[in-house]
Motif scaffolding. Structure first.
Motif, PDB file in Angstrom:
ATOM      1  N   LEU A  59       0.831  -1.209   0.000  1.00 18.76           N
ATOM      2  CA  LEU A  59       0.000   0.000   0.000  1.00 18.76           C
ATOM      3  C   LEU A  59       0.864   1.257   0.000  1.00 18.76           C
ATOM      4  O   LEU A  59       0.635   2.195  -0.768  1.00 18.76           O
ATOM      5  CB  LEU A  59      -0.928  -0.003   1.217  1.00 18.76           C
TER       6      LEU A  59
ATOM      7  N   GLN B   8      -4.818  -7.229  -3.732  1.00 18.39           N
ATOM      8  CA  GLN B   8      -4.715  -6.843  -5.141  1.00 18.39           C
ATOM      9  C   GLN B   8      -6.074  -6.912  -5.825  1.00 18.39           C
ATOM     10  O   GLN B   8      -6.456  -6.012  -6.588  1.00 18.39           O
ATOM     11  CB  GLN B   8      -3.733  -7.759  -5.873  1.00 18.39           C
ATOM     12  N   VAL B  11      -8.287  -3.959  -4.567  1.00 19.91           N
ATOM     13  CA  VAL B  11      -7.923  -2.665  -5.172  1.00 19.91           C
ATOM     14  C   VAL B  11      -8.319  -2.641  -6.650  1.00 19.91           C
ATOM     15  O   VAL B  11      -8.878  -1.653  -7.136  1.00 19.91           O
ATOM     16  CB  VAL B  11      -6.411  -2.391  -4.982  1.00 19.91           C
ATOM     17  N   TRP B  14     -12.050  -2.093  -6.975  1.00 18.98           N
ATOM     18  CA  TRP B  14     -12.431  -0.702  -6.700  1.00 18.98           C
ATOM     19  C   TRP B  14     -12.036   0.231  -7.845  1.00 18.98           C
ATOM     20  O   TRP B  14     -12.789   1.139  -8.203  1.00 18.98           O
ATOM     21  CB  TRP B  14     -11.796  -0.232  -5.388  1.00 18.98           C
ATOM     22  N   VAL B 109      -5.389   4.259  -8.796  1.00 21.39           N
ATOM     23  CA  VAL B 109      -4.948   3.298  -7.776  1.00 21.39           C
ATOM     24  C   VAL B 109      -4.638   4.019  -6.470  1.00 21.39           C
ATOM     25  O   VAL B 109      -5.024   3.584  -5.391  1.00 21.39           O
ATOM     26  CB  VAL B 109      -3.706   2.521  -8.285  1.00 21.39           C
ATOM     27  N   ILE B 113      -6.596   3.509  -2.927  1.00 19.05           N
ATOM     28  CA  ILE B 113      -5.894   3.062  -1.710  1.00 19.05           C
ATOM     29  C   ILE B 113      -6.104   4.061  -0.588  1.00 19.05           C
ATOM     30  O   ILE B 113      -6.409   3.688   0.552  1.00 19.05           O
ATOM     31  CB  ILE B 113      -4.392   2.867  -2.001  1.00 19.05           C
ATOM     32  N   THR B 116      -9.881   3.801   0.546  1.00 16.15           N
ATOM     33  CA  THR B 116     -10.382   2.542   1.122  1.00 16.15           C
ATOM     34  C   THR B 116      -9.522   1.998   2.258  1.00 16.15           C
ATOM     35  O   THR B 116     -10.020   1.248   3.085  1.00 16.15           O
ATOM     36  CB  THR B 116     -10.507   1.441   0.048  1.00 16.15           C
ATOM     37  N   ASN B 117      -8.250   2.349   2.298  1.00 14.84           N
ATOM     38  CA  ASN B 117      -7.390   1.767   3.320  1.00 14.84           C
ATOM     39  C   ASN B 117      -6.860   2.741   4.362  1.00 14.84           C
ATOM     40  O   ASN B 117      -6.566   2.341   5.476  1.00 14.84           O
ATOM     41  CB  ASN B 117      -6.185   1.085   2.659  1.00 14.84           C
TER      42      ASN B 117
END
Lengths: 88, 135
Positions: A59, B8, B11, B14, B109, B113, B116-117
């Motif tokens: 990430l 993976q 992501v 999404w 991307v 990220i 969502t994270n």
């Protein structure tokens, strides 16, 4: 000797600007390599946490990688689709 | 794709959803949406492939010794960087692809990220306004 035209000056400055913008691409490469090295150290120290380490690193690395893309976009636009030449 | 397979796929899913929403929006708001759609699809797919390649690289890198992992990750990064450069160059040179659409697709991307994270925890936003003296 011919005088320097405005267009030539803009193109020369754009080429220098593109070169400077490409410096932005080096940073993420060094950072990603450093993170991968530290990740490998971490996995060596605590092998059972390999999944967590790789996921977190993935990430972080993906977010860091886009920073280099910004510089690349600026450089390529300055070289191949220069909007400043049209302003003359 | 072993250790990070789920991440993976999540992501990628999404990114495709956001890509689809942007394509629908471009159909509504632009007179000539074909260039935008091609750019978004092109950029989005290359972004996903880059992310998957990054995952594979890191999975391999953590099994190496630190010094080799460092060189390996950096060299793979520059390989992906060149691929991204070629993609942007193609979209700038080809008239039928919108370069801005490609760039947005490539950067999706990152936004996925982040949303969502990293910033999906409501406690994070509540803590911003919480006074330290109350604890």
């Amino acid at each position: 000797m011919e005088p320097i035209t405005g267009r030539a000056l803009i193109l020369a400055a754009s080429a220098i600007g593109a070169g400077l913008a490409m410096i932005a691409g080096i940073g993420p490469g060094i950072g990603q390599g450093y993170a991968a090295g530290k990740g490998a150290e971490g996995v060596g120290r605590q092998p059972e946490a390999q999944g967590d380490i790789v996921r977190t690193m993935l990430l972080g690395a993906a977010v860091a990688e886009t920073t280099g893309i910004y510089g690349l976009i600026i450089a390529l636009i300055l070289l191949f689709a220069n909007p400043l030449v049209g302003l003359l | 794709m072993g250790l990070t397979r789920d991440l993976q796929i999540k992501v990628a899913k999404w990114v495709l959803i956001v890509d689809f929403i942007l394509i629908i929006a471009s159909l509504i708001f632009f007179n000539d949406p074909i260039g935008w759609i091609l750019g978004l699809v092109f950029g989005g797919l290359i972004g996903i492939l880059n992310f998957m390649e990054l995952g594979r690289t890191l999975e391999t890198a953590v099994t190496m010794n630190p010094r080799r992992a460092q060189a390996y990750a950096a060299s793979k990064y520059f390989l992906r960087y060149i691929i991204t450069g070629i993609v942007i160059l193609i979209s700038l040179k080809a008239n039928y692809i919108n370069a801005l659409g490609t760039v947005i697709g490539l950067l999706l991307v990152k936004f996925v990220i982040i949303s969502t994270n990293l910033f999906n925890d409501m406690e994070f936003f509540k803590n911003i306004f919480r006074r330290k003296e109350e604890d």
